[in-house]
Design a protein around this motif. Structure first.
Motif, PDB file in Angstrom:
ATOM      1  N   LEU A   9      43.721 -68.909  41.068  1.00  0.00           N
ATOM      2  CA  LEU A   9      44.530 -69.509  40.017  1.00  0.00           C
ATOM      3  C   LEU A   9      45.998 -69.197  40.269  1.00  0.00           C
ATOM      4  O   LEU A   9      46.339 -68.148  40.808  1.00  0.00           O
ATOM      5  CB  LEU A   9      44.149 -68.953  38.636  1.00  0.00           C
ATOM      6  CG  LEU A   9      42.748 -69.230  38.120  1.00  0.00           C
ATOM      7  CD1 LEU A   9      42.566 -68.550  36.756  1.00  0.00           C
ATOM      8  CD2 LEU A   9      42.494 -70.718  37.996  1.00  0.00           C
ATOM      9  N   ASN A  10      46.847 -70.076  39.831  1.00  0.00           N
ATOM     10  CA  ASN A  10      48.278 -69.826  39.889  1.00  0.00           C
ATOM     11  C   ASN A  10      48.587 -68.693  38.910  1.00  0.00           C
ATOM     12  O   ASN A  10      48.078 -68.688  37.785  1.00  0.00           O
ATOM     13  CB  ASN A  10      49.025 -71.100  39.486  1.00  0.00           C
ATOM     14  CG  ASN A  10      50.515 -70.983  39.657  1.00  0.00           C
ATOM     15  OD1 ASN A  10      51.147 -70.030  39.203  1.00  0.00           O
ATOM     16  ND2 ASN A  10      51.087 -71.967  40.314  1.00  0.00           N
ATOM     17  N   THR A  12      50.953 -68.298  37.061  1.00  0.00           N
ATOM     18  CA  THR A  12      51.554 -68.812  35.828  1.00  0.00           C
ATOM     19  C   THR A  12      50.546 -69.555  34.956  1.00  0.00           C
ATOM     20  O   THR A  12      50.871 -69.938  33.841  1.00  0.00           O
ATOM     21  CB  THR A  12      52.744 -69.741  36.136  1.00  0.00           C
ATOM     22  OG1 THR A  12      52.289 -70.845  36.908  1.00  0.00           O
ATOM     23  CG2 THR A  12      53.845 -69.003  36.889  1.00  0.00           C
ATOM     24  N   ASP A  13      49.314 -69.746  35.449  1.00  0.00           N
ATOM     25  CA  ASP A  13      48.264 -70.413  34.680  1.00  0.00           C
ATOM     26  C   ASP A  13      47.997 -69.617  33.404  1.00  0.00           C
ATOM     27  O   ASP A  13      47.987 -68.384  33.413  1.00  0.00           O
ATOM     28  CB  ASP A  13      46.993 -70.495  35.532  1.00  0.00           C
ATOM     29  CG  ASP A  13      45.864 -71.238  34.856  1.00  0.00           C
ATOM     30  OD1 ASP A  13      45.255 -70.677  33.917  1.00  0.00           O
ATOM     31  OD2 ASP A  13      45.577 -72.371  35.272  1.00  0.00           O
ATOM     32  N   SER A  16      45.327 -67.028  33.732  1.00  0.00           N
ATOM     33  CA  SER A  16      45.765 -65.857  34.500  1.00  0.00           C
ATOM     34  C   SER A  16      46.529 -64.904  33.596  1.00  0.00           C
ATOM     35  O   SER A  16      46.278 -63.692  33.586  1.00  0.00           O
ATOM     36  CB  SER A  16      46.677 -66.279  35.650  1.00  0.00           C
ATOM     37  OG  SER A  16      46.029 -67.134  36.549  1.00  0.00           O
ATOM     38  N   ALA A  44      55.028 -63.366  36.474  1.00  0.00           N
ATOM     39  CA  ALA A  44      54.353 -64.436  37.202  1.00  0.00           C
ATOM     40  C   ALA A  44      55.351 -65.404  37.814  1.00  0.00           C
ATOM     41  O   ALA A  44      55.191 -65.841  38.956  1.00  0.00           O
ATOM     42  CB  ALA A  44      53.394 -65.172  36.268  1.00  0.00           C
ATOM     43  N   ARG A  45      56.401 -65.728  37.063  1.00  0.00           N
ATOM     44  CA  ARG A  45      57.424 -66.643  37.601  1.00  0.00           C
ATOM     45  C   ARG A  45      58.157 -66.018  38.789  1.00  0.00           C
ATOM     46  O   ARG A  45      58.384 -66.668  39.803  1.00  0.00           O
ATOM     47  CB  ARG A  45      58.422 -67.028  36.510  1.00  0.00           C
ATOM     48  CG  ARG A  45      57.886 -68.056  35.527  1.00  0.00           C
ATOM     49  CD  ARG A  45      58.985 -68.571  34.608  1.00  0.00           C
ATOM     50  NE  ARG A  45      59.556 -67.530  33.754  1.00  0.00           N
ATOM     51  CZ  ARG A  45      59.016 -67.105  32.609  1.00  0.00           C
ATOM     52  NH1 ARG A  45      57.902 -67.643  32.172  1.00  0.00           N
ATOM     53  NH2 ARG A  45      59.604 -66.172  31.884  1.00  0.00           N
ATOM     54  N   ALA A  48      55.817 -65.926  41.884  1.00  0.00           N
ATOM     55  CA  ALA A  48      55.198 -67.177  42.332  1.00  0.00           C
ATOM     56  C   ALA A  48      55.454 -67.344  43.824  1.00  0.00           C
ATOM     57  O   ALA A  48      56.558 -67.178  44.306  1.00  0.00           O
ATOM     58  CB  ALA A  48      55.767 -68.352  41.547  1.00  0.00           C
ATOM     59  N   GLY A  49      54.388 -67.639  44.548  1.00  0.00           N
ATOM     60  CA  GLY A  49      54.490 -67.785  45.985  1.00  0.00           C
ATOM     61  C   GLY A  49      54.218 -66.495  46.744  1.00  0.00           C
ATOM     62  O   GLY A  49      53.976 -66.519  47.935  1.00  0.00           O
ATOM     63  N   PHE A  52      48.635 -63.802  44.840  1.00  0.00           N
ATOM     64  CA  PHE A  52      47.414 -64.582  44.968  1.00  0.00           C
ATOM     65  C   PHE A  52      46.504 -64.073  43.873  1.00  0.00           C
ATOM     66  O   PHE A  52      46.142 -62.891  43.857  1.00  0.00           O
ATOM     67  CB  PHE A  52      46.804 -64.357  46.357  1.00  0.00           C
ATOM     68  CG  PHE A  52      45.634 -65.234  46.655  1.00  0.00           C
ATOM     69  CD1 PHE A  52      45.790 -66.604  46.789  1.00  0.00           C
ATOM     70  CD2 PHE A  52      44.381 -64.684  46.827  1.00  0.00           C
ATOM     71  CE1 PHE A  52      44.711 -67.418  47.083  1.00  0.00           C
ATOM     72  CE2 PHE A  52      43.296 -65.488  47.119  1.00  0.00           C
ATOM     73  CZ  PHE A  52      43.464 -66.851  47.258  1.00  0.00           C
ATOM     74  N   SER A  68      44.569 -59.468  41.362  1.00  0.00           N
ATOM     75  CA  SER A  68      45.859 -60.002  41.761  1.00  0.00           C
ATOM     76  C   SER A  68      46.290 -59.295  43.038  1.00  0.00           C
ATOM     77  O   SER A  68      46.313 -58.072  43.099  1.00  0.00           O
ATOM     78  CB  SER A  68      46.890 -59.765  40.656  1.00  0.00           C
ATOM     79  OG  SER A  68      48.160 -60.241  41.046  1.00  0.00           O
TER      80      SER A  68
END
Length: 90
Positions: A9-10, A12-13, A16, A44-45, A48-49, A52, A68
């Protein structure tokens, strides 16, 4: 619960962030850690990238476990968090 599936999942979901918040609340209860000041959405922001996020989802799409992984540098990562719903621990 009859089945669990694993999904990436992202971070930022919404699912999550809910799982991480539940984990942090449990840490406060268990060890008195002052972790609730962590802004899960902001973290999370920012990550991001580089994060995982793995979630274990039940047949109703509820997160029942999560992990995570954080990329420190290319080819090197660390486990940042790991959590399983207390009801399912055994």
């Amino acid at each position: 619960m009859t089945a669990v599936r694993i999904e990436a999942l992202n971070p930022t979901d919404e699912r999550s962030q809910m799982a991480v918040t539940t984990f942090l609340n449990e840490m406060v209860e268990r060890v008195g850690a002052d972790v609730l000041e962590i802004d899960v959405a902001q973290e999370a922001r920012e990550d991001a990238g580089r994060n995982f996020f793995i979630a274990a989802l039940d047949d109703r799409d509820n997160v029942v476990g999560m992990g995570s992984l954080h990329q420190v540098e290319p080819g090197v990562g660390q486990i940042r968090r790991m959590w399983v719903n207390p009801v399912l621990r055994g």
